[in-house]
Design an enzyme around this catalytic site. Structure first.
Site, short mmCIF file in Angstrom:
data_model
loop_
_atom_site.label_atom_id
_atom_site.label_comp_id
_atom_site.label_asym_id
_atom_site.label_seq_id
_atom_site.Cartn_x
_atom_site.Cartn_y
_atom_site.Cartn_z
N GLU A 253 0.88 -1.18 0.00
CA GLU A 253 0.00 0.00 0.00
C GLU A 253 0.90 1.22 0.00
OE1 GLU A 253 -2.72 -0.57 3.28
OE2 GLU A 253 -3.25 -2.59 2.58
N HIS A 382 -3.04 4.09 4.61
CA HIS A 382 -3.21 2.77 3.98
C HIS A 382 -3.74 2.93 2.55
CE1 HIS A 382 -3.10 0.14 7.76
NE2 HIS A 382 -2.99 1.37 8.21
N GLU A 474 -7.55 5.45 4.50
CA GLU A 474 -7.45 4.64 3.28
C GLU A 474 -7.47 5.61 2.10
OE1 GLU A 474 -7.19 1.34 3.07
OE2 GLU A 474 -7.55 0.76 5.17
#
Length: 647
Positions: A253, A382, A474
């Site tokens: 990631e 992430h 994210e």
């Protein structure tokens, strides 16, 4: 106590025994002569053919060695060589490959021009200081052949640095494309060496407000490099809050890694250009950026490349551990404590049994970092979706895979998450068909356990073990985006990153002192209605993130009367309000604390948050029994290395 690593160690032994070549007649006499008042070791140089030492910076050695091994076969069958072959597994990656390279410098001494060169004593000394705790943690004595006074020498004797390869290529400057100013940011993927060069170059450009430092090494020996920004880099300033941003905890990631590399360059350039917002931020905040917590996993993912990387290739570290499942599970303990009235449920100690399992060196490094610096706010970046999540990540009912599980600071965590999501253009995009569209009705934020529950996460650990509030961001559905997408991702995340960091100045801050003006460290700051205390730093300063509104704030410490104040935080207030406390000593009678933990000592007394050393014994030893790793060496049928035993 059997070691979980024994099968792996046995396999390693079989591997190196099976690959050992037949003994070759390489021994030759070594003699000395006087040269300019010092002894010079003369030798016949031969090719270095030891597998464990194949990556040293030289390719010629001599026999007999400094340990008087006269042949390659004698070295390969020695307990010293066997130790070097498995030490990184015994120490779970700590001090690797440093210790192996240092040991090779003794077992296979460097030979050039008919002369044996010894490794430098100061390199050995620095490494022993850094690595001794790792040996203590497994009850292993420091190896005798790494005696810095006996087998090493000084610069005046022509010593060399056996660890120079670890810096190899990192000090080489890469020129910017011709015609571009030093403020130019290249929106590309960065290899490990490129990342290190960019961070060091950035710190050099802004040396008065920035510096780089390492918090430890990955399992494969890569520095976990941090760049910090502050008006006084390298030291904690009184009343200045500390923020950390961490990228690439999952090696595949990668967007977070690149965002933090770009952010470092942006902060430096904008400060030099006189950007008032950036100057104000860096003059009032100490910011630490760790672009890659998992550089080993990144190498696996980068080998496949953008567009070809699988969903999990490179996710784990080199030990095949998911670093965001590797932290102590304090959330289960929190749920147990929270059900008991009057028991403290913050700053929960790391349970001893945690160290008996496999703890990654990267995880240990971050925990040690948290112990050294009083962080207030943090974000872990992430990839794989487009949403901001916040603790708890582990469900209050473990069988429930999805269950809303708030912390006592639910309101504040939602404000922190919204500070990021509300200024991110794609998170605010109203299309449900986009990446992260299923979170649209929630405002692109979600309680972690309400999304999916897991244990051993870094964010829960931050909240329950320290004063730090951490969210998880994210950054997008593509974990390893193509290079051409990086500039757009930066444009989407630059303002959210800045806006989030500025949130560290919400709430209150202040000093806790006694009547003589002496700071009171580890005093507890409590807020009525929020069952989560924070503690003062060693200098007596504290920061308490709080949402707008009226709050009753209590300061207390062992031996002092508690002090209560009412605080009103206006909704538009963007700077932390100053609230100091002067504690009066108790005169007579019982100590009047708010109900606290009965786990250690007096009720209400704050427990030292890290009483056990990081990397404490993985397995306990009892009444004179040997440490768990000893059975590996006794099974070899060699001379047992009793010099590794402490008792």
């Amino acid at each position: 106590w059997p070691s979980p690593s024994l099968p792996l160690l046995s396999q390693l032994r079989l591997n190196f025994l099976s690959t050992s070549a037949p003994p070759s007649p390489l021994s030759s006499p070594t003699f000395y002569r006087k040269a300019r008042g010092r002894a010079v070791c003369l030798a016949t140089c031969v090719d270095l053919q030891l597998q464990t030492c194949s990556d040293v910076t030289y390719n010629r050695t001599a026999f007999p060695t400094l340990l008087q091994h006269r042949t390659r076969a004698a070295v390969e069958s020695s307990s010293e060589y066997i130790l070097l072959s498995v030490l990184h597994h015994l120490l779970e990656g700590q001090c690797n490959p440093d210790l192996r390279l240092l040991g090779c410098a003794v077992l296979a001494p460097r030979c050039e021009g008919g002369r044996v060169r010894r490794p430098c004593r100061h390199v050995c000394g620095a490494l022993r200081e850094a690595c001794q705790p790792a040996f203590d943690a497994i009850d292993m004595a420091w190896p005798y052949f790494l005696d810095c006074g006996r087998y090493f020498s000084g610069p005046e004797e022509g010593c060399y640095d056996p660890l120079e390869k670890l810096r190899g290529g990192l000090d080489i400057e890469e020129a910017l494309p011709s015609g571009y100013p030093p403020t130019f940011i290249q929106f590309t993927h960065h290899s490990y060496a490129q990342m290190v060069r960019v961070l060091r170059r950035t710190a050099a450009r802004c040396a008065h407000i920035s510096k780089t430092y390492s918090i430890g090494r990955s399992f494969d020996g890569r520095d976990l490099l941090v760049i910090e920004f502050s008006s006084r880099p390298g030291q904690h300033e009184l009343m200045e809050p500390e923020v950390k941003l961490i990228g690439n905890i999952h090696g595949n990631e990668v967007a977070g890694r690149e965002m933090l590399i770009y952010l470092a360059q942006y902060l430096c350039s904008e400060y030099l250009l006189g950007n008032p917002r950036i100057q104000r931020l860096l003059n009032t905040t100490r910011i630490h950026l760790l672009p890659s917590m998992n550089p080993d996993g990144y190498e696996v993912a980068a080998a496949e490349g953008a567009g070809y990387n699988g969903w999990t290739s490179g996710r784990q570290n080199a030990q095949n551990l998911d670093l965001n499942r590797n932290f102590p599970d304090l959330t289960s303990e929190y749920y147990r404590l929270a059900s008991v009235r009057g028991v403290r449920s913050d700053h929960i100690a790391i349970p001893q049994h945690y160290w008996w399992g496999k703890v990654a060196p990267e995880t240990k490094a971050v925990m040690k970092w948290m112990r050294a610096i009083p962080f207030v706010l943090s974000a872990s970046l992430h990839g794989g979706d487009l949403v901001v999540s916040y603790p708890f990540d582990f469900s209050k009912h473990p069988q429930e895979e999805k269950m809303f599980s708030p912390t006592p600071d639910e309101k504040m965590f939602k404000l922190l998450a919204r500070a990021y999501a509300d200024v991110h253009p794609m998170m605010m995009d109203r299309s449900e068909n986009r990446c992260g569209g299923n979170f649209l009705k929630r405002g692109s934020i979600i309680n972690g356990a309400d999304w999916y529950s897991f244990t051993g996460g870094m964010s829960d650990f931050n909240y329950l073990h320290s004063n730090c509030f951490e969210i998880t961001v994210e950054l997008g559905c593509v974990k390893f985006p193509p290079e051409e997408a990086l500039y757009t991702i930066w444009q989407h995340n630059k303002e959210p990153l800045l806006n989030f960091v500025e949130m560290v100045h919400r709430g209150i801050k202040g000093m806790v002192m006694d009547k003589f003006g002496k700071p009171v460290k580890n005093a507890r700051i409590l807020v009525k209605g929020i069952r989560h205390a924070i503690t003062t730093a060693p200098d007596g300063d504290y920061w308490r993130l709080l949402p707008p509104g009226a709050h009753i704030v209590i300061a207390q410490a062992p031996g002092y009367s508690r002090v209560i104040k009412k605080v009103i935080i206006p909704s538009r207030m963007k700077r932390a309000g100053r609230v100091d406390f002067i504690l009066q000593p108790l005169r007579t009678g019982p100590q009047k604390f708010l109900p606290g933990s009965r786990r250690g000592g007096l009720g209400g007394e704050p427990q030292e948050p890290d009483q056990e050393p990081l990397g404490a014994r993985r397995q306990p030893t009892t009444g004179g029994s040997k440490p768990w790793w000893w059975s590996y060496f006794t099974s070899l049928g060699q001379h047992q290395p009793r010099w590794l035993l402490k008792y």
